[in-house]
Design a protein around this motif. Structure first.
Motif, PDB file in Angstrom:
ATOM      1  N   ASP A  81       0.619  -1.274  -0.179  1.00  0.00           N
ATOM      2  CA  ASP A  81      -0.112  -0.072  -0.039  1.00  0.00           C
ATOM      3  C   ASP A  81       0.909   1.257   0.120  1.00  0.00           C
ATOM      4  OD1 ASP A  81      -2.927   1.121   0.450  1.00  0.00           O
ATOM      5  OD2 ASP A  81      -1.622   2.180   1.999  1.00  0.00           O
ATOM      6  N   ARG A  82       2.107   1.285   0.521  1.00  0.00           N
ATOM      7  CA  ARG A  82       3.022   2.236   0.586  1.00  0.00           C
ATOM      8  C   ARG A  82       2.241   3.519   1.199  1.00  0.00           C
ATOM      9  NH1 ARG A  82       7.374   1.532  -2.524  1.00  0.00           N
ATOM     10  NH2 ARG A  82       7.405  -0.494  -4.075  1.00  0.00           N
ATOM     11  N   THR A  83       1.700   3.553   2.253  1.00  0.00           N
ATOM     12  CA  THR A  83       1.123   4.397   3.098  1.00  0.00           C
ATOM     13  C   THR A  83      -0.153   5.307   2.396  1.00  0.00           C
ATOM     14  OG1 THR A  83       2.423   6.579   2.299  1.00  0.00           O
ATOM     15  CG2 THR A  83       3.287   4.895   4.021  1.00  0.00           C
ATOM     16  N   GLN A  84      -0.442   4.768   1.018  1.00  0.00           N
ATOM     17  CA  GLN A  84      -1.424   5.640   0.427  1.00  0.00           C
ATOM     18  C   GLN A  84      -2.852   5.553   1.148  1.00  0.00           C
ATOM     19  OE1 GLN A  84      -0.613   7.018  -2.745  1.00  0.00           O
ATOM     20  NE2 GLN A  84       0.967   6.620  -1.403  1.00  0.00           N
ATOM     21  N   SER A  85      -3.195   4.188   1.789  1.00  0.00           N
ATOM     22  CA  SER A  85      -4.363   4.122   2.560  1.00  0.00           C
ATOM     23  C   SER A  85      -4.442   5.038   3.888  1.00  0.00           C
ATOM     24  CB  SER A  85      -4.901   2.756   2.944  1.00  0.00           C
ATOM     25  OG  SER A  85      -5.339   2.113   1.659  1.00  0.00           O
ATOM     26  N   THR A  86      -3.322   5.045   4.638  1.00  0.00           N
ATOM     27  CA  THR A  86      -3.379   5.603   5.831  1.00  0.00           C
ATOM     28  C   THR A  86      -3.256   7.321   5.510  1.00  0.00           C
ATOM     29  OG1 THR A  86      -1.766   4.100   6.740  1.00  0.00           O
ATOM     30  CG2 THR A  86      -1.652   6.473   7.747  1.00  0.00           C
ATOM     31  N   GLN A  87      -2.647   7.587   4.269  1.00  0.00           N
ATOM     32  CA  GLN A  87      -2.503   9.128   4.001  1.00  0.00           C
ATOM     33  C   GLN A  87      -4.023   9.555   3.697  1.00  0.00           C
ATOM     34  OE1 GLN A  87       0.485  11.192   1.886  1.00  0.00           O
ATOM     35  NE2 GLN A  87       1.687   9.362   1.948  1.00  0.00           N
ATOM     36  N   ARG A  88      -4.854   8.705   2.889  1.00  0.00           N
ATOM     37  CA  ARG A  88      -6.023   9.301   2.370  1.00  0.00           C
ATOM     38  C   ARG A  88      -6.804   9.274   3.442  1.00  0.00           C
ATOM     39  NH1 ARG A  88      -6.012  10.072  -2.626  1.00  0.00           N
ATOM     40  NH2 ARG A  88      -4.366   9.042  -4.138  1.00  0.00           N
ATOM     41  N   GLU A  89      -6.975   8.490   4.427  1.00  0.00           N
ATOM     42  CA  GLU A  89      -7.731   8.315   5.697  1.00  0.00           C
ATOM     43  C   GLU A  89      -7.611   9.733   6.626  1.00  0.00           C
ATOM     44  OE1 GLU A  89      -8.850   4.930   7.862  1.00  0.00           O
ATOM     45  OE2 GLU A  89      -8.920   3.785   6.076  1.00  0.00           O
ATOM     46  N   LEU A  90      -6.244   9.955   6.576  1.00  0.00           N
ATOM     47  CA  LEU A  90      -5.639  11.339   7.429  1.00  0.00           C
ATOM     48  C   LEU A  90      -6.052  12.405   6.352  1.00  0.00           C
ATOM     49  CD1 LEU A  90      -2.453   9.861   8.763  1.00  0.00           C
ATOM     50  CD2 LEU A  90      -4.543  10.267  10.192  1.00  0.00           C
ATOM     51  N   LEU A  91      -6.327  12.336   5.313  1.00  0.00           N
ATOM     52  CA  LEU A  91      -6.668  13.648   4.499  1.00  0.00           C
ATOM     53  C   LEU A  91      -8.144  13.728   4.803  1.00  0.00           C
ATOM     54  CD1 LEU A  91      -6.495  15.705   2.185  1.00  0.00           C
ATOM     55  CD2 LEU A  91      -6.980  13.735   0.553  1.00  0.00           C
ATOM     56  N   ASP A  92      -8.991  12.787   4.977  1.00  0.00           N
ATOM     57  CA  ASP A  92     -10.345  12.888   5.216  1.00  0.00           C
ATOM     58  C   ASP A  92     -10.534  13.614   6.668  1.00  0.00           C
ATOM     59  OD1 ASP A  92     -11.238  11.932   2.998  1.00  0.00           O
ATOM     60  OD2 ASP A  92     -11.510   9.923   3.862  1.00  0.00           O
ATOM     61  N   LEU A  93      -9.704  13.280   7.309  1.00  0.00           N
ATOM     62  CA  LEU A  93      -9.606  13.710   8.999  1.00  0.00           C
ATOM     63  C   LEU A  93      -9.034  15.144   8.905  1.00  0.00           C
ATOM     64  CD1 LEU A  93      -8.094  12.283  11.944  1.00  0.00           C
ATOM     65  CD2 LEU A  93      -7.338  14.315  11.424  1.00  0.00           C
ATOM     66  N   LEU A  94      -8.045  15.555   8.007  1.00  0.00           N
ATOM     67  CA  LEU A  94      -7.798  17.099   8.019  1.00  0.00           C
ATOM     68  C   LEU A  94      -8.814  17.993   7.537  1.00  0.00           C
ATOM     69  CD1 LEU A  94      -4.379  16.489   6.347  1.00  0.00           C
ATOM     70  CD2 LEU A  94      -4.657  17.189   8.775  1.00  0.00           C
ATOM     71  N   ARG A  95      -9.600  17.278   6.410  1.00  0.00           N
ATOM     72  CA  ARG A  95     -10.574  17.987   5.874  1.00  0.00           C
ATOM     73  C   ARG A  95     -11.670  18.698   6.852  1.00  0.00           C
ATOM     74  NH1 ARG A  95     -10.632  14.360   0.512  1.00  0.00           N
ATOM     75  NH2 ARG A  95      -9.297  15.769  -0.652  1.00  0.00           N
ATOM     76  N   GLN A  96     -11.791  17.547   8.031  1.00  0.00           N
ATOM     77  CA  GLN A  96     -12.644  17.960   9.084  1.00  0.00           C
ATOM     78  C   GLN A  96     -12.265  19.316   9.987  1.00  0.00           C
ATOM     79  OE1 GLN A  96     -13.633  14.558  11.607  1.00  0.00           O
ATOM     80  NE2 GLN A  96     -13.150  13.213  10.157  1.00  0.00           N
ATOM     81  N   LEU A  97     -10.945  19.328   9.997  1.00  0.00           N
ATOM     82  CA  LEU A  97     -10.185  20.453  10.673  1.00  0.00           C
ATOM     83  C   LEU A  97     -10.344  21.734   9.775  1.00  0.00           C
ATOM     84  CD1 LEU A  97      -7.130  18.551  11.882  1.00  0.00           C
ATOM     85  CD2 LEU A  97      -9.374  18.792  12.957  1.00  0.00           C
ATOM     86  N   ALA A  98     -10.216  21.885   8.665  1.00  0.00           N
ATOM     87  CA  ALA A  98     -10.187  23.049   7.782  1.00  0.00           C
ATOM     88  C   ALA A  98     -11.441  23.963   7.995  1.00  0.00           C
ATOM     89  CB  ALA A  98     -10.070  22.574   6.265  1.00  0.00           C
TER      90      ALA A  98
END
Length: 208
Positions: A191-208
Motif C-alpha cells: 500500500d506504501r502508506t496510501q490508505s493511511t494518508q487518504r484516511e488522514l486526508l479525510d480527517l484533515l478536511r474535518q479540521l479545515a
C-alpha cells in the motif's frame, strides 16, 4: 466506530507537556533496545524482536514517506492549531507503519499540528476511552485536540479500514499471530502508506 468528541479537556496541560516528542520517543526505543528491552510492562525476547524490527520499519519510512499532493494542499488550508496525541508502543507493528506518516504530516503543517506521543500501557485511563470496537486497546490511536482548549476534535486509528478488515478476516479464519502479522505487514508494504494518508486526508478536511 468513533465516539462523539468530548466537550471537556481530554487531558491536563501538564500531562500533555510530559508526553514524548517523536525524537524522544525514538530515543526511548533505541535506549531500551540497547538493554534488550522494549516499552511497556510486559517483556519477552519476542516483544524485543518485534521492537527491533519496528525500529527498522520506522527508520525506513522516515526516509521514504512522500506525502500525497492532496494532503499537502489540505495542510496549507489549515487555520487552527491542533495537538496530535498518539497512543503507541515500541513493540506495536501497526504503530511502526503509521507513526512515521503521522509525524511526516505534522512536520509538513508548519506548526499547525504538533505531535505528542504517549505510551499506551502508561496511560490506560486514556486508552480505555478510545477502545476499538468498545473492547480492544488497539494502537496506534490518534486523538486530535484543539491546541488552546485540549478538547477533542477528531480521532483515528488503529489502522486503515482495509488493513483492519484484513486483520479481522484472518483472525476469524484462525490465523496465528505470526501469520496475520506477516499478511498485514505485506499489505502495508504494498500500500506504501496510501490508505493511511487518504484516511488522514479525510480527517484533515474535518479540521479545515
Amino acid at each position: 466506530m468513533a465516539a462523539e468528541p468530548t466537550a471537556t479537556p481530554v487531558l491536563a496541560p501538564e500531562r500533555l507537556a510530559g508526553a514524548y516528542t517523536y525524537a524522544s520517543y525514538r530515543q526511548l526505543i533505541d535506549e531500551l533496545l540497547a538493554q534488550g528491552l522494549t516499552t511497556g510492562p510486559n517483556q519477552s525476547e519476542a516483544l524485543t524482536a518485534y521492537a527491533k524490527l519496528n525500529e527498522q520499519r520506522m527508520s525506513r519510512l522516515d526516509k521514504t514517506v512522500q506525502l500525497l499532493p492532496e494532503v499537502t494542499a489540505e495542510l496549507a488550508r489549515l487555520q487552527g492549531r491542533y495537538e496530535w496525541v498518539v497512543l503507541t508502543e515500541g513493540w506495536c507493528g501497526d504503530a511502526a507503519q503509521i507513526v512515521p506518516v503521522l509525524e511526516a504530516i505534522a512536520r509538513a503543517s508548519t506548526g499547525r499540528l504538533v505531535t505528542r506521543y504517549l505510551l499506551r500501557d502508561d496511560n490506560l485511563d486514556l486508552m480505555d476511552r478510545y477502545l476499538t470496537g468498545g473492547v480492544s486497546r488497539s494502537i496506534p490511536k490518534l486523538i486530535v485536540l484543539h491546541a488552546d482548549t485540549l478538547t477533542e476534535v477528531a480521532q483515528w486509528g488503529p489502522r486503515p479500514a482495509a488493513a483492519q478488515e484484513l486483520l479481522l478476516t484472518l483472525k476469524a479464519q484462525g490465523a496465528t499471530h505470526e501469520e496475520y502479522a506477516e499478511r498485514v505487514h505485506a499489505w502495508y508494504a504494498k500500500d506504501r502508506t496510501q490508505s493511511t494518508q487518504r484516511e488522514l486526508l479525510d480527517l484533515l478536511r474535518q479540521l479545515a
